[in-house]
Design a protein around this motif. Structure first.
Motif, PDB file in Angstrom:
ATOM      1  N   LEU A   5     -57.150 -17.542 -13.130  1.00  0.00           N
ATOM      2  CA  LEU A   5     -56.428 -18.246 -12.071  1.00  0.00           C
ATOM      3  C   LEU A   5     -54.961 -17.852 -11.954  1.00  0.00           C
ATOM      4  O   LEU A   5     -54.389 -17.917 -10.870  1.00  0.00           O
ATOM      5  CB  LEU A   5     -56.519 -19.763 -12.294  1.00  0.00           C
ATOM      6  N   PHE A   6     -54.341 -17.474 -13.069  1.00  0.00           N
ATOM      7  CA  PHE A   6     -52.902 -17.236 -13.062  1.00  0.00           C
ATOM      8  C   PHE A   6     -52.576 -15.813 -13.507  1.00  0.00           C
ATOM      9  O   PHE A   6     -53.237 -15.266 -14.388  1.00  0.00           O
ATOM     10  CB  PHE A   6     -52.211 -18.232 -13.998  1.00  0.00           C
ATOM     11  N   PRO A   7     -51.550 -15.216 -12.906  1.00  0.00           N
ATOM     12  CA  PRO A   7     -51.156 -13.864 -13.319  1.00  0.00           C
ATOM     13  C   PRO A   7     -50.615 -13.849 -14.750  1.00  0.00           C
ATOM     14  O   PRO A   7     -50.246 -14.889 -15.297  1.00  0.00           O
ATOM     15  CB  PRO A   7     -50.059 -13.485 -12.319  1.00  0.00           C
ATOM     16  N   ASP A   8     -50.568 -12.643 -15.328  1.00  0.00           N
ATOM     17  CA  ASP A   8     -50.096 -12.503 -16.706  1.00  0.00           C
ATOM     18  C   ASP A   8     -48.623 -12.873 -16.851  1.00  0.00           C
ATOM     19  O   ASP A   8     -48.204 -13.372 -17.873  1.00  0.00           O
ATOM     20  CB  ASP A   8     -50.306 -11.068 -17.194  1.00  0.00           C
ATOM     21  N   SER A   9     -47.843 -12.589 -15.823  1.00  0.00           N
ATOM     22  CA  SER A   9     -46.413 -12.872 -15.931  1.00  0.00           C
ATOM     23  C   SER A   9     -45.833 -13.216 -14.565  1.00  0.00           C
ATOM     24  O   SER A   9     -46.443 -12.965 -13.529  1.00  0.00           O
ATOM     25  CB  SER A   9     -45.682 -11.652 -16.503  1.00  0.00           C
ATOM     26  N   PHE A  10     -44.646 -13.783 -14.596  1.00  0.00           N
ATOM     27  CA  PHE A  10     -43.935 -14.106 -13.371  1.00  0.00           C
ATOM     28  C   PHE A  10     -43.580 -12.825 -12.620  1.00  0.00           C
ATOM     29  O   PHE A  10     -43.502 -12.807 -11.399  1.00  0.00           O
ATOM     30  CB  PHE A  10     -42.676 -14.921 -13.708  1.00  0.00           C
ATOM     31  N   GLY A  11     -43.413 -11.736 -13.349  1.00  0.00           N
ATOM     32  CA  GLY A  11     -43.110 -10.434 -12.735  1.00  0.00           C
ATOM     33  C   GLY A  11     -44.222  -9.977 -11.798  1.00  0.00           C
ATOM     34  O   GLY A  11     -43.947  -9.348 -10.769  1.00  0.00           O
ATOM     35  N   ASP A  12     -45.478 -10.302 -12.128  1.00  0.00           N
ATOM     36  CA  ASP A  12     -46.604  -9.944 -11.259  1.00  0.00           C
ATOM     37  C   ASP A  12     -46.495 -10.661  -9.917  1.00  0.00           C
ATOM     38  O   ASP A  12     -46.766 -10.085  -8.863  1.00  0.00           O
ATOM     39  CB  ASP A  12     -47.938 -10.306 -11.916  1.00  0.00           C
ATOM     40  N   ILE A  13     -46.088 -11.921  -9.957  1.00  0.00           N
ATOM     41  CA  ILE A  13     -45.934 -12.683  -8.721  1.00  0.00           C
ATOM     42  C   ILE A  13     -44.805 -12.104  -7.878  1.00  0.00           C
ATOM     43  O   ILE A  13     -44.948 -11.927  -6.665  1.00  0.00           O
ATOM     44  CB  ILE A  13     -45.686 -14.178  -9.041  1.00  0.00           C
ATOM     45  N   ILE A  14     -43.689 -11.782  -8.511  1.00  0.00           N
ATOM     46  CA  ILE A  14     -42.547 -11.187  -7.797  1.00  0.00           C
ATOM     47  C   ILE A  14     -42.958  -9.851  -7.172  1.00  0.00           C
ATOM     48  O   ILE A  14     -42.634  -9.570  -6.014  1.00  0.00           O
ATOM     49  CB  ILE A  14     -41.330 -11.003  -8.746  1.00  0.00           C
ATOM     50  N   ARG A  15     -43.683  -9.021  -7.940  1.00  0.00           N
ATOM     51  CA  ARG A  15     -44.133  -7.721  -7.424  1.00  0.00           C
ATOM     52  C   ARG A  15     -44.992  -7.912  -6.172  1.00  0.00           C
ATOM     53  O   ARG A  15     -44.824  -7.218  -5.172  1.00  0.00           O
ATOM     54  CB  ARG A  15     -44.914  -6.960  -8.500  1.00  0.00           C
ATOM     55  N   ILE A  16     -45.905  -8.872  -6.200  1.00  0.00           N
ATOM     56  CA  ILE A  16     -46.770  -9.134  -5.043  1.00  0.00           C
ATOM     57  C   ILE A  16     -45.951  -9.679  -3.871  1.00  0.00           C
ATOM     58  O   ILE A  16     -46.153  -9.276  -2.724  1.00  0.00           O
ATOM     59  CB  ILE A  16     -47.918 -10.094  -5.433  1.00  0.00           C
ATOM     60  N   LEU A  17     -45.010 -10.570  -4.161  1.00  0.00           N
ATOM     61  CA  LEU A  17     -44.165 -11.129  -3.099  1.00  0.00           C
ATOM     62  C   LEU A  17     -43.317 -10.057  -2.416  1.00  0.00           C
ATOM     63  O   LEU A  17     -43.010 -10.166  -1.230  1.00  0.00           O
ATOM     64  CB  LEU A  17     -43.253 -12.235  -3.654  1.00  0.00           C
ATOM     65  N   ILE A  18     -42.985  -9.032  -3.147  1.00  0.00           N
ATOM     66  CA  ILE A  18     -42.201  -7.928  -2.566  1.00  0.00           C
ATOM     67  C   ILE A  18     -43.122  -6.892  -1.923  1.00  0.00           C
ATOM     68  O   ILE A  18     -42.894  -6.440  -0.799  1.00  0.00           O
ATOM     69  CB  ILE A  18     -41.313  -7.266  -3.652  1.00  0.00           C
ATOM     70  N   SER A  19     -44.196  -6.520  -2.613  1.00  0.00           N
ATOM     71  CA  SER A  19     -45.033  -5.420  -2.122  1.00  0.00           C
ATOM     72  C   SER A  19     -45.862  -5.799  -0.895  1.00  0.00           C
ATOM     73  O   SER A  19     -46.058  -4.977   0.003  1.00  0.00           O
ATOM     74  CB  SER A  19     -45.938  -4.882  -3.231  1.00  0.00           C
ATOM     75  N   ALA A  20     -46.349  -7.024  -0.812  1.00  0.00           N
ATOM     76  CA  ALA A  20     -47.188  -7.409   0.331  1.00  0.00           C
ATOM     77  C   ALA A  20     -46.441  -7.280   1.663  1.00  0.00           C
ATOM     78  O   ALA A  20     -46.942  -6.625   2.582  1.00  0.00           O
ATOM     79  CB  ALA A  20     -47.749  -8.816   0.149  1.00  0.00           C
ATOM     80  N   PRO A  21     -45.248  -7.870   1.806  1.00  0.00           N
ATOM     81  CA  PRO A  21     -44.539  -7.688   3.093  1.00  0.00           C
ATOM     82  C   PRO A  21     -44.154  -6.227   3.358  1.00  0.00           C
ATOM     83  O   PRO A  21     -44.243  -5.759   4.493  1.00  0.00           O
ATOM     84  CB  PRO A  21     -43.288  -8.554   2.952  1.00  0.00           C
ATOM     85  N   LEU A  22     -43.740  -5.506   2.319  1.00  0.00           N
ATOM     86  CA  LEU A  22     -43.388  -4.094   2.509  1.00  0.00           C
ATOM     87  C   LEU A  22     -44.596  -3.290   2.984  1.00  0.00           C
ATOM     88  O   LEU A  22     -44.495  -2.480   3.907  1.00  0.00           O
ATOM     89  CB  LEU A  22     -42.837  -3.492   1.209  1.00  0.00           C
ATOM     90  N   MET A  23     -45.745  -3.509   2.330  1.00  0.00           N
ATOM     91  CA  MET A  23     -46.959  -2.791   2.725  1.00  0.00           C
ATOM     92  C   MET A  23     -47.366  -3.182   4.143  1.00  0.00           C
ATOM     93  O   MET A  23     -47.741  -2.322   4.944  1.00  0.00           O
ATOM     94  CB  MET A  23     -48.109  -3.111   1.753  1.00  0.00           C
ATOM     95  N   TYR A  24     -47.286  -4.461   4.465  1.00  0.00           N
ATOM     96  CA  TYR A  24     -47.666  -4.921   5.795  1.00  0.00           C
ATOM     97  C   TYR A  24     -46.825  -4.233   6.867  1.00  0.00           C
ATOM     98  O   TYR A  24     -47.361  -3.659   7.817  1.00  0.00           O
ATOM     99  CB  TYR A  24     -47.510  -6.447   5.877  1.00  0.00           C
ATOM    100  N   PHE A  25     -45.512  -4.298   6.726  1.00  0.00           N
ATOM    101  CA  PHE A  25     -44.638  -3.703   7.745  1.00  0.00           C
ATOM    102  C   PHE A  25     -44.766  -2.184   7.796  1.00  0.00           C
ATOM    103  O   PHE A  25     -44.741  -1.588   8.869  1.00  0.00           O
ATOM    104  CB  PHE A  25     -43.187  -4.136   7.538  1.00  0.00           C
ATOM    105  N   ALA A  26     -44.954  -1.565   6.654  1.00  0.00           N
ATOM    106  CA  ALA A  26     -45.133  -0.115   6.641  1.00  0.00           C
ATOM    107  C   ALA A  26     -46.429   0.285   7.342  1.00  0.00           C
ATOM    108  O   ALA A  26     -46.446   1.237   8.129  1.00  0.00           O
ATOM    109  CB  ALA A  26     -45.119   0.405   5.197  1.00  0.00           C
TER     110      ALA A  26
END
Length: 174
Positions: A5-26
């Protein structure tokens, strides 16, 4: 259970929060650059590109070992290859014949061409559904039903048609 249910670290959540919008707009920008063809009704190779794009976007967002740059490079390369292929298809009959299927006649003068329908794995129900979608209520009102290269069915009602019409020239079965 918590690992599911939960990611291994808070860094995984930050990475997804950054990569999802970047990938979407790209991807939106890439699709805009590559043209309408990338999102149109699909033939076989358009479908393959679309599925691969979805996989690459998902990998770039979720997988930590796939960087955004790698995913975007792969997406850009895939869309560029699709653009090259579609450009070659327009210019070369040989490439067009290799890459694209021909449209096929499935109904003529209200009669289902069972051999053609069977070969294309199109049922009578699917044909009748297309006839209804075209606003007709009987196969006897239909001159032709054509299976197009994008797997859509074109229904042409009985009118003063001639088999010599330009748009019908490349349909298998005429």
């Amino acid at each position: 259970m918590s690992q599911l249910l939960f990611p291994d670290s808070f860094g995984d959540i930050i990475r997804i929060l950054i990569s999802a919008p970047l990938m979407y707009f790209a991807v939106v920008c890439f699709i805009r650059l590559s043209g309408k063809r990338s999102t149109s009704q699909m033939n076989n190779f358009d479908w393959v590109v679309t599925v691969a794009l979805g996989s690459l976007v998902g990998s770039g967002i979720i997988l930590a070992d796939v960087t955004i740059t790698e995913a975007l490079l792969a997406i850009g390369l895939l869309l560029f290859m699709q653009w090259c292929l579609t450009s070659l298809i327009v210019r070369s009959r040989f490439v067009a014949d290799l890459a694209k299927a021909e449209p096929r006649l499935l109904v003529e003068n209200g009669q289902i061409l069972k051999r053609a329908a069977s070969k294309e794995r199109i049922s009578e129900r699917e044909i009748k559904s297309a006839v209804r979608e075209a606003g007709l209520i009987s196969l006897s009102d239909v001159q032709w039903v054509i299976l197009e290269t994008d797997a859509s069915l074109t229904v042409l009602p009985k009118k003063d048609y001639s088999p010599q019409n330009d748009a019908l020239a490349n349909v298998r079965g005429f």
